[in-house]
Design a protein around this motif. Structure first.
Motif, short mmCIF file in Angstrom:
data_model
loop_
_atom_site.label_atom_id
_atom_site.label_comp_id
_atom_site.label_asym_id
_atom_site.label_seq_id
_atom_site.Cartn_x
_atom_site.Cartn_y
_atom_site.Cartn_z
N SER A 1 3.38 0.83 5.04
CA SER A 1 2.32 0.10 4.35
C SER A 1 1.53 -0.80 5.30
N ASN A 2 2.21 -1.47 6.21
CA ASN A 2 1.51 -2.35 7.17
C ASN A 2 0.52 -1.58 8.02
N GLU A 3 0.91 -0.40 8.44
CA GLU A 3 0.02 0.43 9.26
C GLU A 3 -1.18 0.92 8.42
N ILE A 4 -0.94 1.22 7.15
CA ILE A 4 -2.03 1.63 6.25
C ILE A 4 -3.07 0.50 6.18
N ILE A 5 -2.62 -0.73 6.04
CA ILE A 5 -3.53 -1.88 5.94
C ILE A 5 -4.35 -2.01 7.22
N LYS A 6 -3.72 -1.82 8.36
CA LYS A 6 -4.45 -1.88 9.63
C LYS A 6 -5.52 -0.79 9.72
N ILE A 7 -5.14 0.41 9.34
CA ILE A 7 -6.08 1.54 9.37
C ILE A 7 -7.23 1.29 8.39
N GLN A 8 -6.89 0.81 7.21
CA GLN A 8 -7.89 0.54 6.19
C GLN A 8 -8.97 -0.43 6.71
N SER A 9 -8.57 -1.42 7.46
CA SER A 9 -9.53 -2.42 7.97
C SER A 9 -10.57 -1.79 8.88
N GLU A 10 -10.24 -0.65 9.48
CA GLU A 10 -11.21 0.05 10.34
C GLU A 10 -12.31 0.73 9.52
N TYR A 11 -12.06 0.99 8.25
CA TYR A 11 -13.01 1.70 7.40
C TYR A 11 -13.80 0.77 6.48
N ALA B 1 0.84 -1.20 0.00
CA ALA B 1 0.00 0.00 0.00
C ALA B 1 0.88 1.25 0.00
N LEU B 2 0.38 2.29 -0.65
CA LEU B 2 1.05 3.59 -0.60
C LEU B 2 1.00 4.10 0.83
N SER B 3 2.10 4.67 1.28
CA SER B 3 2.16 5.20 2.65
C SER B 3 3.11 6.40 2.67
N PRO B 4 3.10 7.15 3.76
CA PRO B 4 4.03 8.28 3.88
C PRO B 4 5.50 7.85 3.75
N ALA B 5 5.80 6.58 3.93
CA ALA B 5 7.17 6.09 3.75
C ALA B 5 7.64 6.24 2.30
N ASP B 6 6.69 6.42 1.37
CA ASP B 6 7.02 6.57 -0.05
C ASP B 6 7.26 8.03 -0.46
N GLN C 1 7.68 1.61 -8.73
CA GLN C 1 7.29 1.25 -7.36
C GLN C 1 5.77 1.08 -7.35
N HIS C 2 5.31 -0.14 -7.49
CA HIS C 2 3.87 -0.43 -7.53
C HIS C 2 3.29 -0.27 -6.13
N ARG C 3 2.27 0.58 -6.01
CA ARG C 3 1.61 0.82 -4.73
C ARG C 3 0.10 0.87 -4.94
N ALA C 4 -0.61 0.24 -4.02
CA ALA C 4 -2.08 0.28 -4.05
C ALA C 4 -2.56 1.38 -3.12
N LEU C 5 -3.63 2.03 -3.53
CA LEU C 5 -4.26 3.01 -2.65
C LEU C 5 -5.15 2.26 -1.67
N PRO C 6 -5.24 2.73 -0.45
CA PRO C 6 -6.13 2.09 0.52
C PRO C 6 -7.59 2.44 0.23
N TYR C 7 -8.47 1.89 1.04
CA TYR C 7 -9.90 2.08 0.90
C TYR C 7 -10.29 3.56 0.93
#
Length: 173
Positions: A162-172, A58-63, A92-98
């Protein structure tokens, strides 16, 4: 103390000329000189962040250190033809979160973003909210995208990776 200035990102679009030109957000962005359009995959800048819904990361501020962001404006059939070429470009392939679309064609549908919505989401997540607002300002529905997705975008923009993005995404979802 020196004020930090947002870095503007270079926005690129691979455009396969398959959409209605009157509804194409990428074409409108190019008319306002907000993005560059390419009709050849090889012209995409090497190392660019490619917003790819099938990406494993996932795309994240780390990018945020990359200066180029690219979207694909083409049908899924064309993507399958183009992907082998894209893999050779070292992007750099990145997916956008929800996020929820607010464009007139897909209003309220998750993940059905136009090129401008995808760019705006990426810019917001990477920390350039002003550039996100600027590109959306060219569309009468553009401000609604940021309003409707404000909470998740704020949370995504504060994630560390990216891992934190995935966790946050699951909340939405």
């Amino acid at each position: 103390m020196k004020k930090q200035i947002d870095k503007d990102y270079h926005l690129h679009i691979f455009h396969a000329k398959q959409c209605d030109p009157k509804k194409c957000t990428g074409k409108k962005m190019a008319r306002f000189d907000l993005a560059r359009i390419f009709d050849k995959v090889q012209k995409i800048p090497r190392g660019s962040i490619l917003l790819d819904p099938m990406a494993k990361q996932a795309l994240s501020p780390a990018d945020k250190n990359e200066q180029n962001i690219t979207v694909l404006d083409c049908s899924w059939e064309t993507v399958e033809e183009v992907f082998p070429h894209l893999m050779r470009l070292h992007l750099q392939h990145r997916a956008l979160p929800y996020l929820v679309a607010t464009n007139p064609v897909n209003f309220g549908r998750p993940f059905k973003l136009t090129s401008v919505e995808a760019f705006a989401a990426a810019l917001y997540i990477l920390g350039n909210k002003k550039q996100a607002e600027n590109i959306l300002s060219k569309f009468n529905w553009g401000h609604v995208f940021l309003d409707m997705n404000k909470e998740p975008l704020e949370d995504y923009s504060k994630a560390k990776d990216s891992n934190e993005i995935i966790k946050i995404q699951s909340e939405y979802m």
